[in-house]
Scaffold this motif. Structure first.
Motif, short mmCIF file in Angstrom:
data_model
loop_
_atom_site.label_atom_id
_atom_site.label_comp_id
_atom_site.label_asym_id
_atom_site.label_seq_id
_atom_site.Cartn_x
_atom_site.Cartn_y
_atom_site.Cartn_z
N THR A 22 0.87 -1.18 0.00
CA THR A 22 0.00 0.00 0.00
C THR A 22 0.90 1.23 0.00
O THR A 22 1.79 1.35 0.85
CB THR A 22 -0.91 -0.01 1.25
N LYS A 23 0.68 2.13 -0.96
CA LYS A 23 1.61 3.25 -1.15
C LYS A 23 1.13 4.55 -0.51
O LYS A 23 -0.06 4.82 -0.44
CB LYS A 23 1.84 3.50 -2.65
N THR A 24 2.11 5.34 -0.09
CA THR A 24 1.85 6.71 0.35
C THR A 24 2.07 7.63 -0.83
O THR A 24 3.16 7.65 -1.40
CB THR A 24 2.83 7.12 1.47
N GLY A 25 1.03 8.36 -1.23
CA GLY A 25 1.19 9.32 -2.32
C GLY A 25 1.07 10.72 -1.78
O GLY A 25 2.00 11.27 -1.19
N CYS A 26 -0.11 11.32 -1.95
CA CYS A 26 -0.32 12.70 -1.51
C CYS A 26 -0.42 12.82 0.00
O CYS A 26 -0.22 13.89 0.56
CB CYS A 26 -1.61 13.22 -2.14
N ASP A 27 -0.79 11.72 0.66
CA ASP A 27 -0.99 11.72 2.12
C ASP A 27 -2.10 12.68 2.53
O ASP A 27 -2.11 13.15 3.66
CB ASP A 27 0.32 12.08 2.84
N GLY A 28 -3.01 12.93 1.61
CA GLY A 28 -4.06 13.90 1.94
C GLY A 28 -5.41 13.60 1.31
O GLY A 28 -6.26 14.48 1.21
N GLY A 29 -5.62 12.36 0.86
CA GLY A 29 -6.94 11.99 0.36
C GLY A 29 -7.21 12.36 -1.08
O GLY A 29 -8.37 12.38 -1.50
N GLU A 30 -6.17 12.62 -1.87
CA GLU A 30 -6.43 13.09 -3.23
C GLU A 30 -5.92 12.20 -4.35
O GLU A 30 -6.25 12.42 -5.51
CB GLU A 30 -5.84 14.48 -3.40
N CYS A 31 -5.09 11.17 -4.05
CA CYS A 31 -4.47 10.44 -5.16
C CYS A 31 -4.90 8.97 -5.27
O CYS A 31 -4.76 8.37 -6.32
CB CYS A 31 -2.95 10.50 -5.05
N GLY A 32 -5.37 8.37 -4.18
CA GLY A 32 -5.82 6.98 -4.23
C GLY A 32 -4.72 5.94 -4.12
O GLY A 32 -5.01 4.74 -4.11
N ALA A 33 -3.45 6.36 -4.03
CA ALA A 33 -2.35 5.38 -3.97
C ALA A 33 -2.46 4.48 -2.74
O ALA A 33 -1.95 3.36 -2.74
CB ALA A 33 -1.01 6.10 -3.97
N CYS A 34 -3.11 4.97 -1.71
CA CYS A 34 -3.18 4.25 -0.43
C CYS A 34 -4.43 3.40 -0.30
O CYS A 34 -4.73 2.92 0.80
CB CYS A 34 -3.15 5.27 0.71
N ARG A 39 -11.19 2.10 0.49
CA ARG A 39 -11.04 3.07 1.57
C ARG A 39 -9.64 3.68 1.45
O ARG A 39 -8.66 2.97 1.21
CB ARG A 39 -11.19 2.36 2.91
N LEU A 40 -9.56 4.99 1.60
CA LEU A 40 -8.26 5.67 1.59
C LEU A 40 -7.62 5.48 2.95
O LEU A 40 -8.07 6.06 3.95
CB LEU A 40 -8.44 7.15 1.26
N SER A 41 -6.56 4.69 2.99
CA SER A 41 -5.98 4.36 4.30
C SER A 41 -5.25 5.55 4.91
O SER A 41 -4.98 5.55 6.11
CB SER A 41 -5.05 3.14 4.18
N CYS A 42 -4.95 6.59 4.11
CA CYS A 42 -4.31 7.79 4.67
C CYS A 42 -5.30 8.66 5.41
O CYS A 42 -4.89 9.61 6.08
CB CYS A 42 -3.59 8.59 3.58
N LEU A 43 -6.59 8.38 5.25
CA LEU A 43 -7.61 9.17 5.94
C LEU A 43 -8.38 8.32 6.95
O LEU A 43 -9.43 8.73 7.43
CB LEU A 43 -8.61 9.76 4.93
S1 FES Z 1 -1.97 8.86 -0.11
FE1 FES Z 1 -3.10 9.98 -1.62
S2 FES Z 1 -5.19 9.52 -1.16
FE2 FES Z 1 -4.07 8.55 0.41
#
Ligand code: FES
Ligand code: FES
Length: 160
Positions: free
Chosen positions: A37-49, A58-62
């Motif tokens: 599971t990747k960390t991308g934007c870390d803010g709920g905008e990219c879906g990498a997580c 589910r966005l695991s960063c949120l």
């Molecule tokens: S890291 Fe980008 S939406 Fe979660």
């Protein structure tokens, strides 16, 4: 504060002591070493997580880890068995739906969730299901083809 978290992770029961404020993304990657599971934007905008909670993306960063108590969580590590790729993994591989690959685990899990809920999605269903995921490499066309190929493999009995 810590709490005891009991849930099902990738098909197996799991019990861990987790801080109340730890994110599911950090729990997976930092606490138990599931780095698929990747960390991308870390803010709920990219879906990498993206992971699945009870088959829903589910966005695991949120998501606080504590909120998945009693639920089923699936990460990209759950896919494929006995050295064989799952239908969605094969779709992305065979239709070149992945280039740099950073977004791919998130796209794959969102696609698995879609095919579990709707095994024969239309193109619009696929676009809608992947609407929260961003890819900077592929232009998305091959990703749509990958999911359609996975759906076709599903008709042959390959699990998503
Ligand atoms: S890291 Fe980008 S939406 Fe979660
Ligand atoms: S394959 Fe590179 S960001 Fe999607």
């Amino acid at each position: 504060m810590e709490r005891i978290l009991k849930f099902t992770l990738n098909g197996r029961p799991r019990i861990d002591a987790v801080p109340d404020n730890v994110l599911l993304l950090d729990y997976l990657r930092e606490m138990i070493g599931l780095t698929g599971t990747k960390t991308g934007c870390d803010g709920g905008e990219c879906g990498a997580c993206t992971v699945l909670v009870d088959d829903h993306p589910r966005l695991s960063c949120l998501t606080l880890a504590a909120t998945v108590a009693g639920r089923r969580v699936d990460t990209v590590e759950s896919l494929g068995h006995d050295g064989r790729l799952s239908a969605v993994q094969r779709g992305f591989h065979e239709k070149l739906g992945s280039q740099c690959g950073y977004c791919t685990p998130g796209f794959i899990m969102a696609s698995v969730g879609l095919l579990r809920r709707n095994p024969q999605p239309s193109d619009d269903d696929i676009r809608e299901a992947l609407g929260s995921n961003i890819c900077r490499c592929t232009g998305y066309v091959k990703i749509i083809e990958a999911v359609k190929h996975a759906a076709a493999l599903g008709r042959e009995g390959v699990a998503p």
